[in-house]
Motif scaffolding. Structure first.
Motif, PDB file in Angstrom:
ATOM      1  N   ALA A   1     -10.257  20.177  65.177  1.00  0.00           N
ATOM      2  CA  ALA A   1      -9.957  19.033  66.005  1.00  0.00           C
ATOM      3  C   ALA A   1     -11.353  19.012  66.392  1.00  0.00           C
ATOM      4  CB  ALA A   1      -9.646  18.632  67.139  1.00  0.00           C
TER       5      ALA A   1
ATOM      6  N   MET B   1      -4.414  14.072  77.693  1.00  0.00           N
ATOM      7  CA  MET B   1      -4.282  15.580  77.603  1.00  0.00           C
ATOM      8  C   MET B   1      -5.869  15.852  78.748  1.00  0.00           C
ATOM      9  SD  MET B   1      -2.255  17.840  75.894  1.00  0.00           S
ATOM     10  CE  MET B   1      -3.046  17.973  74.272  1.00  0.00           C
TER      11      MET B   1
ATOM     12  N   HIS C   1      -4.441  15.661  70.247  1.00  0.00           N
ATOM     13  CA  HIS C   1      -5.753  16.400  69.114  1.00  0.00           C
ATOM     14  C   HIS C   1      -6.042  15.801  67.902  1.00  0.00           C
ATOM     15  CE1 HIS C   1      -4.490  20.062  70.377  1.00  0.00           C
ATOM     16  NE2 HIS C   1      -4.043  20.556  69.801  1.00  0.00           N
TER      17      HIS C   1
ATOM     18  N   ALA D   1      -6.494  23.412  80.809  1.00  0.00           N
ATOM     19  CA  ALA D   1      -5.009  22.585  81.375  1.00  0.00           C
ATOM     20  C   ALA D   1      -5.455  23.080  82.900  1.00  0.00           C
ATOM     21  CB  ALA D   1      -3.984  24.808  80.884  1.00  0.00           C
TER      22      ALA D   1
ATOM     23  N   MET E   1       2.663  19.440  69.508  1.00  0.00           N
ATOM     24  CA  MET E   1       0.878  19.203  68.581  1.00  0.00           C
ATOM     25  C   MET E   1       0.710  20.904  69.005  1.00  0.00           C
ATOM     26  SD  MET E   1      -1.355  17.676  71.337  1.00  0.00           S
ATOM     27  CE  MET E   1      -2.202  18.891  72.683  1.00  0.00           C
ATOM     28  N   LEU E   2      -0.141  20.799  67.570  1.00  0.00           N
ATOM     29  CA  LEU E   2      -0.341  22.287  67.135  1.00  0.00           C
ATOM     30  C   LEU E   2      -1.603  22.977  67.532  1.00  0.00           C
ATOM     31  CD1 LEU E   2       0.585  21.684  62.853  1.00  0.00           C
ATOM     32  CD2 LEU E   2       1.981  22.520  64.974  1.00  0.00           C
ATOM     33  N   TYR E   3      -1.928  24.657  67.134  1.00  0.00           N
ATOM     34  CA  TYR E   3      -2.906  25.064  68.225  1.00  0.00           C
ATOM     35  C   TYR E   3      -3.049  26.221  66.893  1.00  0.00           C
ATOM     36  CZ  TYR E   3      -2.845  22.739  72.359  1.00  0.00           C
ATOM     37  OH  TYR E   3      -2.398  21.781  73.740  1.00  0.00           O
ATOM     38  N   CYS E   4      -4.109  27.280  66.342  1.00  0.00           N
ATOM     39  CA  CYS E   4      -4.256  28.104  65.543  1.00  0.00           C
ATOM     40  C   CYS E   4      -4.487  28.590  66.652  1.00  0.00           C
ATOM     41  CB  CYS E   4      -5.138  27.352  64.537  1.00  0.00           C
ATOM     42  SG  CYS E   4      -5.332  29.533  63.297  1.00  0.00           S
TER      43      CYS E   4
ATOM     44  N   ASP F   1       1.390  20.898  75.148  1.00  0.00           N
ATOM     45  CA  ASP F   1       0.417  20.315  75.566  1.00  0.00           C
ATOM     46  C   ASP F   1      -0.665  21.798  76.120  1.00  0.00           C
ATOM     47  OD1 ASP F   1       1.654  20.894  78.094  1.00  0.00           O
ATOM     48  OD2 ASP F   1       2.136  18.543  78.944  1.00  0.00           O
ATOM     49  N   HIS F   2      -0.996  21.203  76.521  1.00  0.00           N
ATOM     50  CA  HIS F   2      -2.407  22.863  77.017  1.00  0.00           C
ATOM     51  C   HIS F   2      -1.457  23.630  77.786  1.00  0.00           C
ATOM     52  CE1 HIS F   2      -4.768  20.322  74.244  1.00  0.00           C
ATOM     53  NE2 HIS F   2      -5.740  20.271  75.361  1.00  0.00           N
ATOM     54  N   ASP F   3      -0.869  22.853  78.633  1.00  0.00           N
ATOM     55  CA  ASP F   3      -0.436  23.418  79.802  1.00  0.00           C
ATOM     56  C   ASP F   3       0.933  24.400  79.694  1.00  0.00           C
ATOM     57  OD1 ASP F   3      -1.912  22.644  81.721  1.00  0.00           O
ATOM     58  OD2 ASP F   3      -0.554  20.651  82.523  1.00  0.00           O
TER      59      ASP F   3
ATOM     60  N   LEU G   1       1.102  25.408  75.922  1.00  0.00           N
ATOM     61  CA  LEU G   1       0.552  26.600  75.613  1.00  0.00           C
ATOM     62  C   LEU G   1      -0.448  27.834  76.563  1.00  0.00           C
ATOM     63  CD1 LEU G   1      -1.023  27.844  72.635  1.00  0.00           C
ATOM     64  CD2 LEU G   1      -3.383  26.004  73.876  1.00  0.00           C
ATOM     65  N   HIS G   2      -0.931  27.251  78.021  1.00  0.00           N
ATOM     66  CA  HIS G   2      -0.930  28.912  78.614  1.00  0.00           C
ATOM     67  C   HIS G   2      -0.294  29.056  79.109  1.00  0.00           C
ATOM     68  CE1 HIS G   2      -3.934  30.596  80.233  1.00  0.00           C
ATOM     69  NE2 HIS G   2      -3.404  30.247  81.632  1.00  0.00           N
TER      70      HIS G   2
ATOM     71  N   LEU H   1       0.835  31.946  75.859  1.00  0.00           N
ATOM     72  CA  LEU H   1       0.530  32.834  75.999  1.00  0.00           C
ATOM     73  C   LEU H   1      -0.054  33.893  77.190  1.00  0.00           C
ATOM     74  CD1 LEU H   1      -2.619  30.964  73.323  1.00  0.00           C
ATOM     75  CD2 LEU H   1      -0.361  32.467  72.730  1.00  0.00           C
TER      76      LEU H   1
ATOM     77  N   PHE I   1      -0.580  40.039  77.077  1.00  0.00           N
ATOM     78  CA  PHE I   1      -2.048  38.767  77.483  1.00  0.00           C
ATOM     79  C   PHE I   1      -2.600  39.845  78.267  1.00  0.00           C
ATOM     80  CE2 PHE I   1      -3.950  36.038  79.864  1.00  0.00           C
ATOM     81  CZ  PHE I   1      -4.561  35.365  79.165  1.00  0.00           C
TER      82      PHE I   1
ATOM     83  N   ILE J   1      -7.943  36.375  72.965  1.00  0.00           N
ATOM     84  CA  ILE J   1      -8.041  35.432  71.745  1.00  0.00           C
ATOM     85  C   ILE J   1      -8.745  33.756  72.440  1.00  0.00           C
ATOM     86  CG2 ILE J   1      -5.809  33.369  72.415  1.00  0.00           C
ATOM     87  CD1 ILE J   1      -4.059  35.236  74.454  1.00  0.00           C
TER      88      ILE J   1
ATOM     89  N   VAL K   1      -8.135  30.074  70.519  1.00  0.00           N
ATOM     90  CA  VAL K   1      -7.580  28.792  70.125  1.00  0.00           C
ATOM     91  C   VAL K   1      -8.113  28.096  69.446  1.00  0.00           C
ATOM     92  CG1 VAL K   1      -6.426  27.149  71.694  1.00  0.00           C
ATOM     93  CG2 VAL K   1      -6.062  28.893  72.871  1.00  0.00           C
ATOM     94  N   THR K   2      -8.054  26.735  68.012  1.00  0.00           N
ATOM     95  CA  THR K   2      -8.092  26.391  67.595  1.00  0.00           C
ATOM     96  C   THR K   2      -7.176  24.342  67.968  1.00  0.00           C
ATOM     97  OG1 THR K   2      -9.455  27.322  66.342  1.00  0.00           O
ATOM     98  CG2 THR K   2      -9.890  25.361  65.724  1.00  0.00           C
ATOM     99  N   PRO K   3      -7.505  23.924  68.544  1.00  0.00           N
ATOM    100  CA  PRO K   3      -6.088  23.092  68.678  1.00  0.00           C
ATOM    101  C   PRO K   3      -6.194  22.099  66.843  1.00  0.00           C
ATOM    102  CG  PRO K   3      -7.881  22.660  69.819  1.00  0.00           C
ATOM    103  CD  PRO K   3      -8.237  24.068  69.313  1.00  0.00           C
TER     104      PRO K   3
ATOM    105  N   ALA L   1      -7.855  26.668  77.983  1.00  0.00           N
ATOM    106  CA  ALA L   1      -6.041  26.635  78.072  1.00  0.00           C
ATOM    107  C   ALA L   1      -5.732  28.116  76.420  1.00  0.00           C
ATOM    108  CB  ALA L   1      -5.423  25.849  76.684  1.00  0.00           C
ATOM    109  N   GLY L   2      -5.141  29.200  77.258  1.00  0.00           N
ATOM    110  CA  GLY L   2      -5.014  31.117  76.928  1.00  0.00           C
ATOM    111  C   GLY L   2      -5.763  31.579  76.921  1.00  0.00           C
TER     112      GLY L   2
END
Lengths: 92, 92, 92, 92, 92, 92, 92, 92, 92, 92
Positions: free
Chosen positions: G47, H1, H61, H85, I1-4, I60-62, I64-65, I68, I74, I79, I81-83, J47-48
């Motif tokens: 993105a 977001m 995204h 976040a 939503m996807l995050y790498c 969403d981002h929240d 995800l956080h 993780l 952790f 880490i 993060v790639t949206p 995030a993360g």
């Protein structure tokens, strides 16, 4: 001769606080002596970090190293040195 | 307020030399005006490189940006800005 | 005073070859003059790259900059400068 | 054959000082032996840092590694090695 | 003596394709000659990139530099050289 | 399938020396077993550093990971893996 | 075997737009063929950047390289390849 | 977001100035439309550089990418995206 | 939503092994729960390193956080993060 | 004046948990006081990661440094500061 020196202080989290405070007090005294002696001509704090940007005016590389390596906080510092020459557009 | 600014000039090899010389002359004049005005308080050449270390004393971030972005060589510069605070060990 | 200088030459692929060859010849002549004058005391090729490691012995930062910035290939070089002090374990 | 070697010494803040001083004394003796033997041909201090720039002249990669890896401070060093070839513009 | 050499080829988008194809053909011929001569002992493609990992076996740094700097694609390569010593755990 | 693997060993200064020596002996035995088994086809020392450049020949990524992650010194290694493909200019 | 591949596309500002559009159309067709063939198993856009994160499932490094190096936009891509092994905590 | 986006603009020295000025005017109009639409909620200039720090508030995204990749100056930007976040210490 | 998400685990050499093993067992259980819940949709091992490449599918981002930052390992992870947005060439 | 500040918190694995929890509670209270005082105008979680992106609005560099360096978690933070100027395309 002028050198721009950036010093970043890294404090290990498990250092003895009383010992480190003593080193900081010695560092301050030493830095002020060197300013009064005209060797440490500028000393600025990098805003937001335990670091400074300084300009030293010393006879040569040997004197620069002697001063920096004898600073009480030297073992905790990451240092970068930039030799400064006269700039053709500088006035005065 | 003080800012430490490092400017590295990158000259594309296929730039028009006459054009670039004109820009350099304008840059010099502008740098000297700003020094006389008390805005550009230090200007040193980084020995061995087409770069300088400078300290500017301006009212705020907006004035800093206005000055830097209007330098004739701005399009060819890589610039890093470090805000400088008063150091607790600085004298005078 | 001694400075370790590493010079990496970047040749743009669309530079005029005849022009660049002329610069290289001038660079060689200039480097040899400076060696004979005792200013450029060591000059080694970095094996496998268009780069050198050099040691210069000059009066001060200004002379270092004057020499490096007037090299014919200076506009094509990426240069790093390291000021060298006497090492306490060095003999002779 | 010549190698440019930069050695940066990292001293952990919680190392035993007496032990480290012993290592430093051994390192100095070893460095001077190697200089007298014509293996360690240049040894300069990087001004402002606990680091050196050196040139070693040894038979081959194996001898270089044998020398460097047996230095008393080797476990505390970050080392970069640059093989040096003859430069076409070098005189003498 | 062995050297690990990584070569990354950067092809400018505006290079003349016929010229570059000629260089590539010459490079291939030269690489194969050097393999037959026992100088270029390993040549692998880095999967997914226009790059190779190679091992060269030559007399010294000068021969290494002579070989690499005369490769037809040398002006387009970014090269890193790692001198390889015998490993104490290697067999045979 | 071939992989180029660079392993850099970081030895914490406060590790138990006897424990680490045991791990090193186990590592050596394991490395030699893997060489005899034809899995670890090249093993070279990076001259001047506690590091090696290796080439492994294994069935797939899973076998590579199983081998590397079970090395006795794996917890102390920084590892980079480069998959190697056949090079169009390689002979034989 | 699985590989995570990140491709960043760099478009030179002076490329011929019609030529580049043609390459993009060919790239899209090729990417979709490879997806249908089960070779290019995941393809996501990073993105905010002209880049993708992909997962390829191919026989070996040679097939990976053959696919990537024949992509129409390959000359404009910066590619990083990460070999993926089975994770012990993965289910299914 | 919310996303924090830093955009650095790189202007090639040989771009057509009139063309670039048109793009800049379009960029400004587009940025203001997106601010009025509540998508581009913060837009600050990085003092001293042709760059901005922005915060965008979009659905997901895909919308973020659609907005950024259609900016008139997108081909000249280096962009980094940080998903934001809610912070447990944030009030209001 | 996807995050790498790439997670690199750094194990301090002086961590309590029993404690760390407990955390690893908890991490595995948690990772498998999240896979079963359809949140952690891909989990691959980076071959040769104590690291993984993952794809998470969350609201969403929240979320995800929250996921993780509550992983048992952790505190030991680095880490990135790639949206991920939909790619225009992706099929199906 | 506005500053964008990114703070990354590094927690040493052998820190005393009760002590660190106390610092975190104090940090939260201090961050909320500064938000109520209008000094810390934005505070977002990255995030993360154990990190935040913040915007502070203070009188000058000295006040910025006084605030940041007195944060209870300052000794554990890596901080980057970006001075923000008004953007010509910003509305309102």
């Amino acid at each position: 001769m002028l050198y721009c020196v950036q010093m970043d202080v890294r404090v290990p989290h498990d250092v003895d606080p009383a010992h480190f405070d003593r080193l900081k007090a010695e560092e301050k005294a030493r830095a002020q002596d060197l300013q009064r002696a005209g060797k440490w001509v500028h000393l600025w704090r990098v805003a937001g970090r335990y670091a400074n940007v300084s300009v030293l005016d010393v006879a040569d590389h040997d004197e620069l190293h002697a001063i920096l390596s004898s600073l009480p906080l030297f073992p905790f510092m990451e240092i970068t040195v930039t030799p400064l020459a006269r700039h053709p557009s500088a006035i005065g």
